[in-house]
Each structure stands twice: as structure tokens, then as C-alpha cells.
Enzyme design. Sequence first.
Site, mmCIF file in Angstrom:
data_model
loop_
_atom_site.group_PDB
_atom_site.id
_atom_site.type_symbol
_atom_site.label_atom_id
_atom_site.label_comp_id
_atom_site.label_asym_id
_atom_site.label_seq_id
_atom_site.Cartn_x
_atom_site.Cartn_y
_atom_site.Cartn_z
ATOM 1 N N THR A 118 0.817 -1.216 0.000
ATOM 2 C CA THR A 118 0.000 0.000 0.000
ATOM 3 C C THR A 118 0.849 1.264 0.000
ATOM 4 O O THR A 118 1.966 1.276 0.541
ATOM 5 C CB THR A 118 -0.907 0.010 1.260
ATOM 6 N N TYR A 142 -1.437 -0.127 9.976
ATOM 7 C CA TYR A 142 -1.757 -0.783 8.699
ATOM 8 C C TYR A 142 -0.552 -0.671 7.760
ATOM 9 O O TYR A 142 -0.029 -1.676 7.268
ATOM 10 C CB TYR A 142 -3.007 -0.140 8.095
#
Length: 328
Positions: A118, A142
Site C-alpha cells: 500500500t 496498517y
Amino acid sequence: MVRNILVTGGAGYIGSHACKALKAEGFVPVTYDNFATGWKDAVKFGPAEEGDLLDRARLDAVFEAYRPVAVMHFAALSQVGEAMTEPGRYWRNNVTGSLNLIEAAVNAGCLQFVFSSTCATYGDQDNVVLDEHSVQAPLNSYGASKRAIEDMLRDFEYAAGLQSVIFRYFNVAGADPDGEVGEFHRPETHLVPLMLDAIEGKREALTVFGTDYDTPDGTCIRDYVHVCDLVDAHVLGLLWLQEGKGSRVFNLGTGSGFSVREVIDHSRSVTNREVPFQIGPRRAGDCTKLVSGSVRAAEELGWRPTRSDLGTMIADAWRWHQTGHYDK
Ligand code: UDP
């Protein structure tokens, strides 16, 4: 020859679209999913195996049964807000789970691995073009968990010859234009589906998380990519590995950033409806601006997004939103 691909998270939003793209290319996508956030109804293009990444014995049994030639690893917890308040779940599920998966793959001699990383691994970097060489300084667990898995893949390449294509996604939106699969999270936290819910009156109003960012209209800027374009890149990444081109990192973004307000404006014109919204405080963990400056995926993989203009993405998402859903 059967070419099985183990798709973790194949019952989720991106994984289910990837299964469709893999099947279209003649692969057999074998979904491995614990169905915590994925949907049995979304597994339409190959077999499903229920299991958790934390269950190493189950993983070993699935590798043994299907002998996949490669892994596409989508399964992860992926919400920034939740990652800020429940870091343990993120580290355990994403990092320990991926370690199990990588070890099971290596143990089974399956040495080709396509990984969903990501742009959240980059963090906030004012006025810096985010290409694959950019410093990775994630702002939330995350992003940190995904960066740790990237490091893990490099270590297993050195130790065991695992070859990986790592895709750092920017913001994914849209849905399969055929309407077979689409985005359906419960609870929903992502901007585009929340906005479409608000337009349909399924929730009161969208809350815009902060209007005091250092951007032209004060709202956060993101680079949105159509899910179908994104999964096309995964197939190209798989072929890249099969051609023996070796491990590589690719950003997947279009290079164009849109603010939350701009997304609202586009949605108004695509749907021809008002978008009820209210202004709220910033969401912890959000970066001001995440836009890909990368051309590597285009130049090296030959990736050519065809549906990633904001209007098409919202139109596809809107069509799915009105007609598609999963019951189980
Ligand atoms: N956002 C928002 N309201 C919402 C959900 C998201 O204003 O209810 C904003 C969020 O702050 C971010 C952008 O929309 O700037 C995209 O957020 P999303 O959760 O869809 O994806 P993320 O960028 O976290 O991967």
C-alpha cells in the site's frame, strides 16, 4: 495443464476481482479466506477453501491439495482508523499471518508471490513525488504491517529464493462493469461506497474527515485506481514472475490526485443526485496527500489503466451499488 493460483482474500473486494481476471487468463484461482470480511457469494471463479492465515496446518493442507504455482496475497485487515486503535490485531493478522503463508509457500516449493502492499507505507511526505524509491515512513499500523511484510519477502528471497512482485496500491474504487462482483464491506469505511450510500439515503450524510489540511480545498488528496485496472496489473505481475524477471516493486496509481471535495463533486455529476455531507474532524492516521508519481508499472509491466478516470470509476461503483450485494 492446470495452473492453480492460491488467492488469499479471494472473497474480498479486490481478491474477487482478481479471481475473475485470473480465470479469464486461463488460471484457476483457489480462494483461501476466513470469511471474516469476505463473502462466500463473491467466490465465483474457482474453488474456495475456508481457513485462516494464522492456521499453518490448514495452509499446508491447502498447498498440498492444490500445488499452486503462485500465491496472490490479498487477505489483510486494511482500515486505517481501526489500525490506530487495534494495532495488535493488525500486527498479528497481517504480519504473523503473512509469515505463516510465506513459510507454507516456501515449504511447498511455491516460489512466486504477488503481494498487495500500500501507499500507506510511505506516510506523509509533503510535495514529494511518491515513486518506488521514496522513503517508507508509515503513519499507522496498517502501513507499518505492510512494510514489515515487504521486508519479510526480501528476507525469504535471500534465504529461499522466493520471487515476489509487490504492488503498492493507491486508493482502489469502482466495480466489475459486468456486475458479477463489487465492493461490499460490512461495516463500510471507504469514501466512495459511503458516499453512494448517502446519496441513496441509506445513511444520513457522509462525514468529510477534516477540511484543514494543507491542500487547495483543505480536504485530503488521494490517487484513485479502478479495481479492474488494478487486478489487470496483478495478472501482468504474475506473468512477469513466470517469465523469470525476478522480484520487483510497483506503485499502482494513476498519478492524478483528487480531494475528497472533488470526489463529492464528481459523484454529484455522475449520479445526478445531491451528495448529503457534513464536515467532521480529521481521522487519526490519515495522510494529507498520497499520489503516485510512478511510471514503472507502465514502462516495465506494460500496464495501461483503461477505467481509472474518476467518472468511470464512480459510474461503475454506482451501478454495482444499486444492483449488487452479497447475502452470505
Ligand atoms: N474519507 C472521508 N470520509 C469518510 C471516509 C473517508 O472524508 O467517511 C476520506 C479519508 O479521510 C481519505 C479519503 O476519504 O482522505 C479516502 O479514505 P478511504 O478510507 O476510502 O481510503 P484510505 O485513504 O484510508 O485508504
